[in-house]
Design an enzyme around this catalytic site. Structure first.
Site, short mmCIF file in Angstrom:
data_model
loop_
_atom_site.label_atom_id
_atom_site.label_comp_id
_atom_site.label_asym_id
_atom_site.label_seq_id
_atom_site.Cartn_x
_atom_site.Cartn_y
_atom_site.Cartn_z
N LYS A 252 0.84 -1.21 0.00
CA LYS A 252 0.00 0.00 0.00
C LYS A 252 0.87 1.26 0.00
CE LYS A 252 -1.64 1.54 4.09
NZ LYS A 252 -1.44 2.94 4.53
N ASN A 253 1.82 1.30 0.94
CA ASN A 253 2.57 2.55 1.10
C ASN A 253 3.57 2.80 -0.03
OD1 ASN A 253 1.09 3.16 3.31
ND2 ASN A 253 2.62 2.51 4.82
N ARG B 15 -3.70 11.07 4.44
CA ARG B 15 -2.54 11.95 4.57
C ARG B 15 -1.57 11.82 3.40
NH1 ARG B 15 -0.76 14.40 8.52
NH2 ARG B 15 1.31 13.80 7.82
N CYS C 286 -4.34 13.05 12.53
CA CYS C 286 -5.08 11.80 12.37
C CYS C 286 -5.04 11.05 13.68
CB CYS C 286 -4.50 10.97 11.23
SG CYS C 286 -2.95 10.20 11.65
N ARG D 116 1.03 14.47 13.28
CA ARG D 116 1.62 14.26 11.95
C ARG D 116 1.70 15.52 11.08
NH1 ARG D 116 -0.75 8.75 9.56
NH2 ARG D 116 1.19 8.68 8.41
N PRO D 117 2.54 16.45 11.48
CA PRO D 117 2.72 17.65 10.63
C PRO D 117 3.41 17.31 9.31
CG PRO D 117 4.26 17.67 12.49
CD PRO D 117 3.42 16.44 12.65
N VAL D 118 3.44 18.28 8.37
CA VAL D 118 4.13 18.07 7.09
C VAL D 118 5.25 19.10 6.91
CG1 VAL D 118 2.26 16.91 5.87
CG2 VAL D 118 2.37 19.40 5.83
N ASP D 119 5.74 19.66 8.04
CA ASP D 119 6.76 20.70 7.97
C ASP D 119 8.02 20.25 7.22
OD1 ASP D 119 6.90 18.97 10.24
OD2 ASP D 119 8.46 20.23 11.11
N LEU D 120 8.40 19.00 7.36
CA LEU D 120 9.64 18.54 6.70
C LEU D 120 9.47 18.47 5.19
CD1 LEU D 120 10.70 15.72 9.22
CD2 LEU D 120 11.42 18.12 9.16
N ASP E 243 4.31 0.16 12.08
CA ASP E 243 3.09 -0.40 11.48
C ASP E 243 2.86 -1.87 11.86
OD1 ASP E 243 2.63 2.03 10.32
OD2 ASP E 243 3.37 1.47 8.34
N ILE F 269 7.66 6.38 17.01
CA ILE F 269 7.38 7.12 15.77
C ILE F 269 6.14 8.00 15.92
CG2 ILE F 269 7.00 6.92 13.27
CD1 ILE F 269 9.71 5.76 14.10
N ARG G 184 -8.79 0.04 4.27
CA ARG G 184 -7.78 0.97 3.73
C ARG G 184 -6.49 0.23 3.40
NH1 ARG G 184 -6.98 6.37 7.01
NH2 ARG G 184 -5.60 6.56 5.22
N1 EPU Z 1 6.81 14.11 10.91
C1 EPU Z 1 6.95 15.44 11.20
N2 EPU Z 1 6.99 16.33 10.15
C2 EPU Z 1 6.90 15.93 8.85
C3 EPU Z 1 6.75 14.56 8.56
C4 EPU Z 1 6.71 13.66 9.62
O1 EPU Z 1 7.03 15.83 12.35
O2 EPU Z 1 6.94 16.79 7.95
C5 EPU Z 1 6.73 13.13 12.02
C6 EPU Z 1 5.33 12.47 12.04
O3 EPU Z 1 4.40 13.26 12.75
C7 EPU Z 1 5.61 11.17 12.72
C8 EPU Z 1 7.04 10.83 12.25
O4 EPU Z 1 7.59 12.06 11.79
O5 EPU Z 1 5.59 11.28 14.11
C9 EPU Z 1 7.09 9.79 11.14
O6 EPU Z 1 6.42 10.24 10.00
P1 EPU Z 1 6.82 9.83 8.52
O7 EPU Z 1 6.81 11.07 7.70
O8 EPU Z 1 8.04 8.97 8.51
O9 EPU Z 1 5.58 8.93 8.14
P2 EPU Z 1 4.54 9.14 6.96
O10 EPU Z 1 5.26 9.33 5.67
O11 EPU Z 1 3.52 10.13 7.35
C10 EPU Z 1 4.51 6.59 6.40
C11 EPU Z 1 3.46 5.54 6.24
C12 EPU Z 1 2.88 5.19 7.60
C13 EPU Z 1 4.02 4.69 8.49
C14 EPU Z 1 5.12 5.76 8.59
C15 EPU Z 1 6.33 5.33 9.39
C16 EPU Z 1 2.59 6.03 4.05
C17 EPU Z 1 1.45 6.46 3.21
N3 EPU Z 1 2.41 6.03 5.36
O12 EPU Z 1 3.85 7.72 6.94
O13 EPU Z 1 1.94 4.14 7.39
O14 EPU Z 1 3.55 4.40 9.78
O15 EPU Z 1 5.56 6.10 7.23
O16 EPU Z 1 6.89 4.18 8.85
O17 EPU Z 1 3.63 5.64 3.52
C18 EPU Z 1 0.09 2.79 7.88
O18 EPU Z 1 0.27 2.24 6.77
O19 EPU Z 1 -0.68 2.30 8.75
C19 EPU Z 1 0.83 4.00 8.19
C20 EPU Z 1 0.46 4.85 9.16
#
Ligand code: EPU
Length: 423
Positions: free
Chosen positions: A22-23, A94, A118, A123-127, A309, A331, A401
């Protein structure tokens, strides 16, 4: 709303096919926005999140056809006629933020709704945003949307140093960098197999990328990308989930298509808990070495560490292990919502901040429980498979999902499980 009825039914035996990830699919699909030539994905999983991404891409003007029952996605973005990703779709998932980098790189501008928090954390997107800014993008947050513009000559290569190895931010930066002018270096990049899969697909489209799978990825921008056909990597989380079924219930199950390299840290813990895992030509064969598994401590970490996960599913196993296990979630800040539901089934779990202490009991008892997120929902099903009596898991839209044909896959190895249609 549908629910799932599981009746504890002893050992499981047979084969379970594992789908494409999925991811990985959710980041490969937006890659179509980078090119005006077709991108075809094979081994796609049949999931509601994939339908959501399909709807989002279509809303931007991409053509997405689902072929062979959904296992093949034929996409073409020759005509990107809308650069506005609407809140109504983005809020559902997201991963929608992954259209931002590709749109900005190809079209020079994009407006994408912020996804919001969520259930498992803020889960911010600042990065994601900082990475695009480093490439010269001008970003403005207005009315819940990111309004992004590339500089006149397009995005520029940059050195991006992530403070945390974010999966999504690495994916967005990687996709954007393929069409940026010059060289981009992503430091502290995420190393997940889904990133490697994305890099392989982008390379097949003509991108110049080195170092994926390590902490430093180097991308040499090119003027344009072409089309490609790419097979989506095996879903390591679905794999790990079904490896836990014989671990919890006894018996011997082979997860077809599974590879040790996808789940090494997880397999180390299974081994310590008393399970045997063997890689065969067909996949990964799992069985219990003794009657009862032993407690183990687990800390979730970015890949190659133990995946967040699989934390909920591992907790379901440890509920009936001999001894006390500590699970530390590093995480996401709120990813123990399955704990109170498992407690309803007789588990002994104490949660203190980011750590859950699980004291194994002899057997769980069936109960009505509620799925709170995707991985929590499947952990309750796993727990129900070995519990005494009936477990009804409600709110299974979470499950849809990320897990295709759960009832079919588990029934085929002898589980007593059925879907009950709601109103
Ligand atoms: N984070 C920030 N700022 C950012 C991005 C992330 O603070 O700009 C924080 C998040 O809030 C979190 C941590 O960094 O606490 C990890 O986030 P990451 O960006 O690595 O995860 P993601 O890309 O949002 C993907 C998977 C998730 C999986 C995580 C960690 C997808 C679509 N989702 O999420 O999958 O848990 O990586 O491996 O690829 C799931 O499938 O159930 C799921 C939640």
């Amino acid at each position: 709303m549908d629910s799932i009825l599981v009746t504890g039914n002893g050992p499981l035996n047979g084969d379970i096919p594992i789908a494409g990830a999925k991811n990985a699919c959710l980041t490969l699909m937006p890659a179509t926005l980078l090119s005006d030539e077709p991108l075809t994905l094979t081994n796609a999983p049949r999931l509601s999140d994939i339908k959501t991404m399909t709807a989002l891409l279509q809303s931007l003007g991409a053509e997405v056809s689902s072929l062979q029952g959904g296992q093949v996605l034929a996409m073409s973005s020759h005509d990107l006629n809308n650069l506005h990703a609407d809140y109504d779709i983005v809020r559902k998932m997201r991963a929608s933020i992954l259209v931002l980098g590709p749109m900005l790189a190809r079209a020079g501008q994009a407006v994408v709704s912020l996804p919001g928090g969520c259930a498992i954390g803020a889960r911010p997107v600042d990065l994601h945003l900082k990475a695009l800014e480093a490439m010269g993008a001008d970003l403005e947050l207005r009315d819940g949307y990111v309004h992004a513009k590339a500089p006149a000559g397009g995005l520029r290569g940059a050195v991006i140093d992530f403070p945390f190895a974010s999966v999504g931010a690495t994916e967005n930066a990687l996709m954007a960098a393929t069409l940026a002018k010059g060289t981009t270096v992503i430091r502290n990049a995420a190393r997940e197999p889904e990133i490697v899969d994305l890099a392989e697909c982008l390379r097949a489209m003509g991108a110049q990328i080195e170092g994926e799978g390590s902490s430093e990825i180097t991308i040499q921008g090119v003027d344009r990308l072409g089309g490609a056909t790419h097979r989506v990597v095996t879903d390591r989380i679905e794999l790990g989930t079904y490896m836990l079924a014989p671990a919890i219930c006894g018996g011997e199950v082979t997860c077809l298509g599974g590879k040790l390299s996808l789940v090494e840290a997880f397999v180390e813990k299974l081994d310590a808990a008393g399970l045997s895992v063997e890689e065969t030509e067909k996949g990964l064969k799992v069985a219990r070495r003794g009657d009862r598994v032993k407690a183990v401590d687990v800390v979730t970490e970015p890949f190659p560490g133990f995946p967040t996960d699989l934390q909920a599913q591992m907790m379901a196993l440890l509920c009936t292990a001999e001894g006390v296990s500590n699970l530390e979630e590093k995480i996401f800040e709120n990813r123990f919502m399955h704990a109170p539901e498992l407690t309803r089934m007789g588990a002994k779990i104490e949660v203190h901040g980011g750590t859950a202490r699980v004291t194994g009991v002899d057997r769980l008892k069936g109960a009505p429980v509620m799925a709170t997120d995707l991985r929590a929902s499947v952990s309750l099903i796993l727990a129900g498979l070995a519990a005494e009596g009936e477990t009804v898991v409600s709110r299974v839209y979470h499950l849809d999902r990320g897990y295709e044909h759960v009832v079919r896959k588990l029934s085929a190895v002898g589980a007593k499980i059925e879907r009950i249609k709601g109103e």
